[in-house]
Design a protein around this motif. Sequence first.
Motif, PDB file in Angstrom:
ATOM      1  N   LYS A  12       0.862  -1.234  -0.183  1.00 14.10           N
ATOM      2  CA  LYS A  12       0.020  -0.189   0.114  1.00 14.10           C
ATOM      3  C   LYS A  12       0.862   1.248   0.067  1.00 14.10           C
ATOM      4  N   GLY A  13       1.803   1.270  -0.600  1.00 15.79           N
ATOM      5  CA  GLY A  13       2.713   2.399  -0.691  1.00 15.79           C
ATOM      6  C   GLY A  13       4.302   2.176  -0.407  1.00 15.79           C
ATOM      7  N   ALA A  14       5.082   3.338  -0.412  1.00 17.78           N
ATOM      8  CA  ALA A  14       6.461   3.143  -0.164  1.00 17.78           C
ATOM      9  C   ALA A  14       6.834   3.937   1.034  1.00 17.78           C
ATOM     10  N   PRO A  31       3.460   7.246   3.953  1.00 13.28           N
ATOM     11  CA  PRO A  31       3.635   6.491   2.838  1.00 13.28           C
ATOM     12  C   PRO A  31       3.608   7.392   1.391  1.00 13.28           C
ATOM     13  N   PHE A  32       4.526   6.890   0.543  1.00 15.75           N
ATOM     14  CA  PHE A  32       4.599   7.640  -0.795  1.00 15.75           C
ATOM     15  C   PHE A  32       3.566   6.650  -1.665  1.00 15.75           C
ATOM     16  N   PHE A  33       2.966   7.302  -2.603  1.00 13.51           N
ATOM     17  CA  PHE A  33       2.084   6.526  -3.596  1.00 13.51           C
ATOM     18  C   PHE A  33       1.209   5.649  -2.665  1.00 13.51           C
ATOM     19  N   GLY A  34       0.422   6.129  -1.560  1.00 16.76           N
ATOM     20  CA  GLY A  34      -0.333   5.475  -0.732  1.00 16.76           C
ATOM     21  C   GLY A  34      -1.423   4.785  -1.497  1.00 16.76           C
ATOM     22  N   GLY A  35      -1.897   3.549  -1.025  1.00 18.26           N
ATOM     23  CA  GLY A  35      -2.794   2.690  -1.748  1.00 18.26           C
ATOM     24  C   GLY A  35      -2.304   2.089  -2.976  1.00 18.26           C
ATOM     25  N   ASP A 358       4.620  -1.815  12.049  1.00 20.28           N
ATOM     26  CA  ASP A 358       2.938  -1.804  11.395  1.00 20.28           C
ATOM     27  C   ASP A 358       2.795  -1.318  10.016  1.00 20.28           C
ATOM     28  N   LEU A 359       3.679  -1.506   9.215  1.00 21.17           N
ATOM     29  CA  LEU A 359       3.611  -1.080   7.599  1.00 21.17           C
ATOM     30  C   LEU A 359       2.576  -2.230   7.146  1.00 21.17           C
ATOM     31  N   PRO A 360       2.034  -1.946   5.777  1.00 17.84           N
ATOM     32  CA  PRO A 360       1.506  -2.641   4.937  1.00 17.84           C
ATOM     33  C   PRO A 360       2.370  -4.055   4.905  1.00 17.84           C
ATOM     34  N   ALA A 361       1.909  -4.998   4.371  1.00 23.05           N
ATOM     35  CA  ALA A 361       2.974  -6.103   3.728  1.00 23.05           C
ATOM     36  C   ALA A 361       4.155  -5.490   2.905  1.00 23.05           C
ATOM     37  N   VAL A 362       5.198  -6.030   3.492  1.00 23.95           N
ATOM     38  CA  VAL A 362       6.367  -5.508   2.806  1.00 23.95           C
ATOM     39  C   VAL A 362       6.709  -6.582   1.452  1.00 23.95           C
ATOM     40  N   LEU A 363       7.024  -5.703   0.559  1.00 30.63           N
ATOM     41  CA  LEU A 363       7.260  -6.614  -0.698  1.00 30.63           C
ATOM     42  C   LEU A 363       8.947  -6.371  -1.203  1.00 30.63           C
ATOM     43  N   SER A 364       9.358  -5.380  -0.842  1.00 32.84           N
ATOM     44  CA  SER A 364      10.944  -5.124  -1.254  1.00 32.84           C
ATOM     45  C   SER A 364      11.558  -4.357   0.056  1.00 32.84           C
ATOM     46  N   VAL A 365      12.836  -4.679   0.094  1.00 32.38           N
ATOM     47  CA  VAL A 365      13.882  -3.797   0.889  1.00 32.38           C
ATOM     48  C   VAL A 365      14.863  -3.536   0.207  1.00 32.38           C
ATOM     49  N   GLU A 366      15.245  -2.262  -0.053  1.00 30.99           N
ATOM     50  CA  GLU A 366      16.658  -2.033  -0.560  1.00 30.99           C
ATOM     51  C   GLU A 366      17.500  -1.146   0.339  1.00 30.99           C
ATOM     52  N   VAL A 367      18.701  -1.050   0.219  1.00 33.04           N
ATOM     53  CA  VAL A 367      19.374   0.060   1.322  1.00 33.04           C
ATOM     54  C   VAL A 367      20.462   0.693   0.507  1.00 33.04           C
TER      55      VAL A 367
END
Lengths: 371, 98
Positions: A12-14, A31-35, A358-367
């Motif tokens: 649901k966003g970044a 969130p960026f690009f919420g939803g 408590d974020l939405p389900a995480v799809l990706s993580v980059e550092v």
Amino acid sequence: MSRVRVLVGTRKGAFILTSDGKRSRWSVEGPFFGGWEIYHLKGSPADPSRLYASQSTGWFGQLIQRSNDGGRTWEPVGNTFTYDGVAGTHQWYDGTAHPWEFKRVWHLEPSLRDPDVVYAGVEDAAMFRSADGGRTWSELSGLRRHGSGPRWQPGAGGMCLHTILLDPVDEARMFIAISAAGAFRTDDGGATWRPINKGLRSQHIPDPTAEVGHCVHRLAMHPSRPKVLFMQKHWDIMRSDDAGDSWREVSGNLPSDFGFPIEVHAHEPETVYVVPIKSDSEHFPPDGRLRVYRSRTGGGEWEALTRGLPQKDCYVNILRDAMAVDTLDDCGVYFGTTGGQVYASADSGDTWAPIVRDLPAVLSVEVQTLP
Amino acid sequence: MIRVVLPTHLRNLAGVGALPAVELDCAATRRSIIDAIEGAYPMLRGTIRDPATGRRRPFVRFFACGQDLSHEPDDQPLPEPVAQGREPFLIIGAIAGG
């Protein structure tokens, strides 16, 4: 003092998480690009202020967003992904021929050298390249047109090209992985490709050692040794010492060798991280205990890392693009869960703490490690 | 002028989040309206119709004057009140889970 910027894509966003080099206090933006579903966002190694994000929904399709200021502001760029020539067919779940149809961008991989060059791994599986900062995209169709294309078939999550590794030494060499076709390599900048799946064994397909058809979940490489690859396959952890020409299993003493992400320590090329998941029908950690496993021997021997991670009643999953490392002296390791937690370790995995819970389900993580 | 009501996500994407409707000078057909939207707001290209096939996205619906026009031909004239700007053309994100 160095800083760390963690880029998190969710259902649901970044979100952008930042800290100084101590990595003990974090600020959370978003969130960026919420939803919208943000399958992946990643920064350019050549210009850390340049970020790319894959934004999509089932309603309104695919967008690509670009930032030139480290994620403070964004602009939509090109979202036309047209297969080159006749799209052709691949296998459908029931074995019938199914036309190639673009669905979404799973992974964005900016060039190591040019911030305007970026690669996109998409579903249905293909690789695209942009040389103008994401405004226009061209397919590297030699991959899809590899003779095995009609035999590729979707995994449970779709027929996605989810991993792109760029060789830091040989600019013309790239590795990619597709669920469920397998791993491929190009040595000529993407014009031609060949499967690199020798040594893989997948019991769930008709020919367990077939040239293609393997459900590769993720590949990882240490930049100092680009011929050494690690793979989390549907089942099995695999290792190659010859740029994918052959593979051997290094699952060793893991409690389960099913899982999604795999990562390599920033400074120790033989230190590898995985997160075992119980099985392909139960996408949660064995025994409800969230454990990262670390091998300091390039696979084979694994130790459980548990300090700071929930050791009871934990039934989250960690998706294939949801683990990353920073390059600070004491390597930081990060991963996100389908339960919305992002965990960080500032000591190579010895201890962990959640950055957010408590974020939405995480799809990706980059550092990104910033000066 | 034809008045078009966009769904929230597309209003935000186009940077017109506060506007109840965007006004477009175009012919009163679905195709002309979407052409005009994509011309005025390039960031919306591909979000209402698939850029490869030109077909309406499956979860996007078109309504006007109390009618579901989602399955009408792209070039069919829209109802007169839409053409005269008295009634808006509604682009709706279909109700679906998630």
